[in-house]
Design an enzyme around this catalytic site. Sequence first.
Site, short mmCIF file in Angstrom:
data_model
loop_
_atom_site.label_atom_id
_atom_site.label_comp_id
_atom_site.label_asym_id
_atom_site.label_seq_id
_atom_site.Cartn_x
_atom_site.Cartn_y
_atom_site.Cartn_z
N GLN A 132 -47.44 -6.75 20.26
CA GLN A 132 -48.46 -6.80 21.30
C GLN A 132 -47.84 -7.25 22.62
OE1 GLN A 132 -51.58 -5.74 21.03
NE2 GLN A 132 -52.11 -6.28 23.13
N LYS B 60 -57.52 -4.64 15.94
CA LYS B 60 -56.60 -3.72 15.28
C LYS B 60 -56.50 -4.05 13.78
CE LYS B 60 -53.92 -3.07 19.48
NZ LYS B 60 -52.78 -3.50 20.30
N ASP C 262 -46.49 2.21 18.33
CA ASP C 262 -46.98 2.34 19.70
C ASP C 262 -46.28 3.46 20.48
OD1 ASP C 262 -49.05 0.68 20.66
OD2 ASP C 262 -47.77 -1.08 20.41
N1 GUN Z 1 -51.05 -4.37 25.48
C1 GUN Z 1 -51.99 -3.65 26.14
N2 GUN Z 1 -52.12 -2.44 25.57
C2 GUN Z 1 -51.26 -2.39 24.54
C3 GUN Z 1 -50.94 -1.40 23.58
O1 GUN Z 1 -51.46 -0.30 23.55
N3 GUN Z 1 -50.00 -1.75 22.67
C4 GUN Z 1 -49.38 -2.95 22.68
N4 GUN Z 1 -48.46 -3.18 21.77
N5 GUN Z 1 -49.65 -3.88 23.56
C5 GUN Z 1 -50.59 -3.60 24.48
#
Ligand code: GUN
Length: 289
Positions: A97, A53, A120
């Site tokens: 995350q 990311k 998100d």
């Molecule tokens: N953990 C697994 N997928 C995601 C996601 O799309 N966003 C976040 N913040 N954590 C994750």
Amino acid sequence: MTAEIIDGKAIAKQVREEVAQEASALDANGVTPGLATVLVGDDPASHVYVRSKRKACAEVGIKAWDHDLPASTPQAELVELLDRLNADPQVHGILVQLPLPEHVDEQVVLDRVDPAKDADGFHPYNLGRLLSGEPVVAPATPAGIQELLIRSNVETSGAEVVVVGRSNIVGKPLAALMVQKGPGANATVTVCHTGTRDLEMHTRRADILVAAIGRAKAITGPMIKPGSAVIDVGINRTDDGLVGDVDFEAASEIASAITPVPGGVGPMTIAMLLRNTVKLARRTMGQPG
Ligand code: GUN
């Protein structure tokens, strides 16, 4: 029949190029989109995701702030950090995350992110907007799946969409997205889960089958409707390397279109996160998302 491969990597690249243009237009107006990522602990998969990311942010002109905290970080400290990021005008998007360490209450943390900075789309306010059909930003993986379907010309209107898996990150928000009236949606949606009595009965009816289970090759050939589109959200590390939730070899003989793992949904999740961040930055300038 050999299914067409839906190339998530190529489609994500298109989306990233569009996002880069939008980021550059904002930058020219004095606003550099900024994303703060918060990573707690040593989960190897989370480290891989967050690294991708951050790299992707740099490539499209989004400024990234990295907050890597030890697994022992107290919840109160995490909340304080979020308050600081909420107040920082340079930060337009915040990503925490998941999963978080066990001593941290995930809901308390997600609730603390300013909904206007929720890259998100996991805050209850944004989930509510999604359900009512007026999303500000939608969770990245479901939004990425919808974008893949649109850009691969898979008809969703009137389609039977069967989602296997009811997670808050994928299954539930995807169902909310696909059931709306509008382009890339207007589908009849079924969500299957561990309580489903006859899974195969449902999956065999699916024009679009989405596997978000978290178990390698859980979807086998006989579970797939001939000519359907199969979207594999799974990323499972096995002795054979990375595999999805779908038995790809079998499925590609039956379906008409299928996403590979890796190179399907994964790259789209990152692309949509970038798009969400730019959208939130644009909104701070009073421009619509
Ligand atoms: N953990 C697994 N997928 C995601 C996601 O799309 N966003 C976040 N913040 N954590 C994750």
